[in-house]
Write an enzyme that holds these catalytic residues in place. Sequence first.
Site, PDB file in Angstrom:
ATOM      1  N   ASP A 480       0.852  -0.983  -0.192  1.00  0.00           N
ATOM      2  CA  ASP A 480      -0.157  -0.040  -0.116  1.00  0.00           C
ATOM      3  C   ASP A 480       0.965   1.267  -0.077  1.00  0.00           C
ATOM      4  OD1 ASP A 480      -2.458   1.244  -0.009  1.00  0.00           O
ATOM      5  OD2 ASP A 480      -3.239   0.403   1.678  1.00  0.00           O
ATOM      6  N   ASP A 550     -10.532   1.610  -3.490  1.00  0.00           N
ATOM      7  CA  ASP A 550     -11.020   1.274  -2.240  1.00  0.00           C
ATOM      8  C   ASP A 550     -12.521   1.291  -2.292  1.00  0.00           C
ATOM      9  OD1 ASP A 550      -8.453   1.110  -0.857  1.00  0.00           O
ATOM     10  OD2 ASP A 550      -8.546   3.240   0.001  1.00  0.00           O
TER      11      ASP A 550
END
Length: 784
Positions: A480, A550
């Site tokens: 990430d 997301d």
Amino acid sequence: MIAVNNDEQIFHLQTLNSSYVVQVSDAGHLLNLYYGQRLEHRDNLSILDHSYQVKLGSTTAYSSEDERYCLETRKQEVSTSGKGDYRESSLHLIYTDDGSSTSDFVFDRYELNSNKPCLDGLPQTHSPADGDQSLTIVLREKIKPVELHLHYTCFVQQDVICRSMEIINLGSTPVVVDKACSMNLDLSSPAFDALHLTGKWIAEGQLQRHALYKGVFSIGSNRGVSSATHNPFMALAKPDCGEMTGDCYGFSLIYSGNHKITTEVSPYDQTRIMLGISDFDFRWSLAEGERFTCPEAVMTFSHQGLGKMSNNFHRIIKTHLIPQPWQNKARPIQANNWEATYFNFDEGKLMKLARKAKDLGVELFVLDDGWFSNRNDETSGLGNYVEDKKKLPGGLARISRKIRQQGLQFGLWVEPEMVSEDSDLFRQHPEWAVISPKRKPSLGRRQLLLDMSNPEVIDYLYQQLADVFRRAEVSYVKWDHNRNFSDVYSNHLPPDQQSGFYHRYVLGLYRLLFKLKEAFGEVLFENCSSGGNRFDLGMTFFMPQTWTSDNTDAYERVAIQQGFSLLYPQCCMSAHVSGHPSHQMLRHTPIESRFNVSCFGLSGYQLDLTRLTTFEEKVIMKQIRFYKQHRTLLQQGDFYRLAIDGGNQQTAWIVVNDDKTEAVAGFFQGLQQANPTLKILKLPMLNTDGLYQVTSREQFHNIRQFGDLVNEELPLNIKDRGILHGIVANRVLHPSNNETYTLYGDQLQHLGIPLKSQFTGTEMSEQVSHIGDFGTRLFHIRQL
């Protein structure tokens, strides 16, 4: 293949369906004569040089030897300023011996090779096939000791040409690179629409299409990452170009940092497009003997519409960019704990999720953010590569072992490029954080960047990550990157190199990823940057899949995945079935729709599996069986976007195998319309003479959807939202209306799948399809 006519100094690059022709002009400049549909190689290709043969007013002649030769109207492979071309230039150098910035590069030599030149330290296309060739053309500056090496590689079967450029200082005084694009292409027409992908967090990949007009139009990123704002991709399409017909060009950059794509329509109706590293806050000094290597650009031409353009990109990515061990390997169905637990978990809760995941048919369990010591929210712990012993008393080794004993693979989330101010790493090495001197830093997600331009940071991260990966015996890593750059400054770099920090950061990241790729080639890496904020071909070189957004809401994901599909194949897009309602939209979307959208990506589950209803458990088990049965087709098949007449609230996709004998099509709906018109799905990509059976995937409704109307189907009366209604809804699988058709390929091409009429408020029967708001259907298609 690449053909060379030495007498006329013409280079003809050919792929299966395209030609790219360049020629050295009498003045020595490298000019583009043609890029488009494939031409046969002939001796008279110089006739393609359609240029002005008259003197033009208010222009600057290149030299007094030929007043008709003007660089402003010539289609150049490298464009510079100072010699009469007043368009945006692709290369700008400053010569420190005298401070001048005029450049004039002319042809020196060329080399043909069956192997690709290596772009040191950068991700790039690889593994050329038999028949694929590379061409390097060397240009030299007429009075300064500088060379340009222009690299071209033809990937014949994929209809793709890759380009890059290297700048070499052969002199004793430094040369400053102020701007260096990977490619410059001038086209003869002004009539193009620009297609590009814009967006923001949880709304990435939004397709924009608009006409180009006289002047400059550019997109790019100054965020430090390639960004969701503007993906490093652009297509130039003729106004009449659609999915299956028309001419278009596609371009993308294999790079993960600041970038810029510029188009300019000139007063002479030529269109220039340039791709490269952004010139924002960029300066790079080359000492004697040093070279600067530009990232590789990928370009393709299609005369069969945007669908063929995307297909070309998908094929080059799947066969010549994705790491070879993962090119044809099935990707596992995963369960990720993030939306199930967020930071609030312990070993017991994780094991309950893992056991349920195994029972449902999941193959990989992924532990997301929160396992670092003192990492209970976003404010602390990032950079502590020691497990939180309150959550995981036995550490990563024990939880990994226990999950693997369940028959699941184990995956782990990391965010190596970041650090919390409240962390052991920051307290030990505050100088490793990216902070502008004497300024209070501006934070993103309550965290700071680590200085990836510093080799000490790279070495430290490699040691920590390698230890964690081995200790946890990971088979998957989610990488990430949750903030954009600010307060840009490196304590490691001298003052004269600070303006190159953005690029040096990316090079440092690539150094780390090359080392990890070599050491952990069997580990599946997934790229993530708050979703699709760093979804680019550079990261795809190292990590074959990306957490696309997301936003896990199925309806939003249709638009996101549709946009990204212009460049990226579905095997690069991770797509999960999430909870109810959506954590990003608070939208209530049927669980069958959430799955059907995820099928056109790498499917997984990101919800609390321990709190499923009996209905949801039964449905998910059937979904996973379907996905496993058709996994190779869904992950590796050729992807196409389908047109739906009058389908403003509807989208359709299809994946097809190589010999066109099997396919899966998806139909996705937004809000259902009142008294909707009949819809068909035309499938022009199948074998016209083949006989096909089309069968809808078995799907089920939760009867809560029907309210009191459910009583029309039952022998007893149930009160809407009553106790009995809830018991039945949570346990009974109410099948949707199945559809089965047998049609020939030409009928599917010209007529299409004749979908049943949707509910109109008058009757519920076998001839009525109950799709509803945000409803979807999948169709399995096989040749008999």
